[in-house]
Design an enzyme around this catalytic site. Sequence first.
Site, PDB file in Angstrom:
ATOM      1  CB  SER A  48      -0.920   0.032   1.221  1.00  0.00           C
ATOM      2  OG  SER A  48      -2.009  -0.798   0.991  1.00  0.00           O
ATOM      3  CE  LYS A  64      -3.735   0.626  -1.200  1.00  0.00           C
ATOM      4  NZ  LYS A  64      -4.492   0.227   0.004  1.00  0.00           N
ATOM      5  CE1 TYR A  84      -3.937  -1.332  -5.078  1.00  0.00           C
ATOM      6  CE2 TYR A  84      -4.700  -3.618  -5.025  1.00  0.00           C
ATOM      7  CZ  TYR A  84      -4.364  -2.449  -4.367  1.00  0.00           C
ATOM      8  OH  TYR A  84      -4.448  -2.382  -2.993  1.00  0.00           O
ATOM      9  CE1 TYR A 138      -4.278   1.017   4.331  1.00  0.00           C
ATOM     10  CE2 TYR A 138      -2.813   0.100   5.977  1.00  0.00           C
ATOM     11  CZ  TYR A 138      -3.138   0.326   4.669  1.00  0.00           C
ATOM     12  OH  TYR A 138      -2.331  -0.136   3.703  1.00  0.00           O
ATOM     13  CB  VAL A 186      -0.353  -5.968   4.216  1.00  0.00           C
ATOM     14  CG1 VAL A 186      -1.659  -5.459   4.730  1.00  0.00           C
ATOM     15  CG2 VAL A 186      -0.339  -6.135   2.746  1.00  0.00           C
TER      16      VAL A 186
END
Length: 324
Positions: A66, A69, A191, A243, A261
């Site tokens: 992530s 992103k 992705y 998050y 992660v």
Amino acid sequence: MQEPNWLQELIDHLHTKHASHYEGEIATYIPELGKANPDHFGVAVVTADGRVVEAGNSDVCFTIQSISKPLTYGMALEAYGEERVSKHVGVEPSGDAFNSIELEKITNRPFNPMVNAGAITVTAMLYQHYGERTFHEIMSRFSAAAGRQLEFDEEVYRSESRTGHRNRAIAYLLLNFGMVPEHVEAALDIYFKQCSILVNCRDLATIAATLSNLGTNPITKAEVFDIDRVKDMMSIMFTCGMYDYSGQWAYRVGVPAKSGVSGGVMSVVNRQVGIASYSPLLDSKGNSCRGINLCADLAQELGLHVFDCMNAGSSYLNAMLENQ
Ligand code: GLN
């Protein structure tokens, strides 16, 4: 550039302090990630003027996940402009898990580009812009920010592609609401690949330092991100990067950050320093336990919190006042 000894000593000390902690679990929902070594723990710091300090397993490579992103979000903003991007993805913290299947009421947009729904939308927009070249463009941009040619992990990519049913569900929900164009499978494939790009702590700290240095890699001097977009990328990292821990992170650590992660955490202190850590042991929200604790300590020691009275900042106003 010569690194300051006191900083090396501080990083060594914090690394040793947290290396003995084994709380948290390795992510296994992408089966290949389950093979990570819980002993691995690395940290790297790159200053906005290009000094490098490292400790522990800072050269062990892991998948960026992530942490990709905010970087792809910056690329989409550059390609389309803020107005167009904001029709497809919002900038509001969701307060929910990164993989939640949920869109904003009325607009049907994903809440923000840091949750999977938003990130998949962003990658779909990049695919619409760059077509078959998309992954190549992502790879070259990430490589320029890291200051070396990066590669991606074929096994992790295949593992996620084979088991990423939840992300597929999210992508098709987005398609249902017209948030992404037709080619969802192609966008998902990119992705999954972008999440599988391999970095080590030094790469990640250099990427963070590039953001800290207003988009220019402080070591290679390459201009990687548009200066205006860096502000947007850091804002979204500040409010949504950790998050559903983002509020606590802002309170406790107080710098823009992004976790992944596989166990990476990247933090950016505007115009001062980029910080990266790697440890695959995660808390229940998917953030690296050692990464969070080390960064909190470092922020405390150096007064990095944006509202810390020790953080003199380096704003334009300050620079003007200093030069008087
Ligand atoms: N590839 C992962 C996923 O989409 C990235 C999530 C993360 O790092 N939090 O589930």
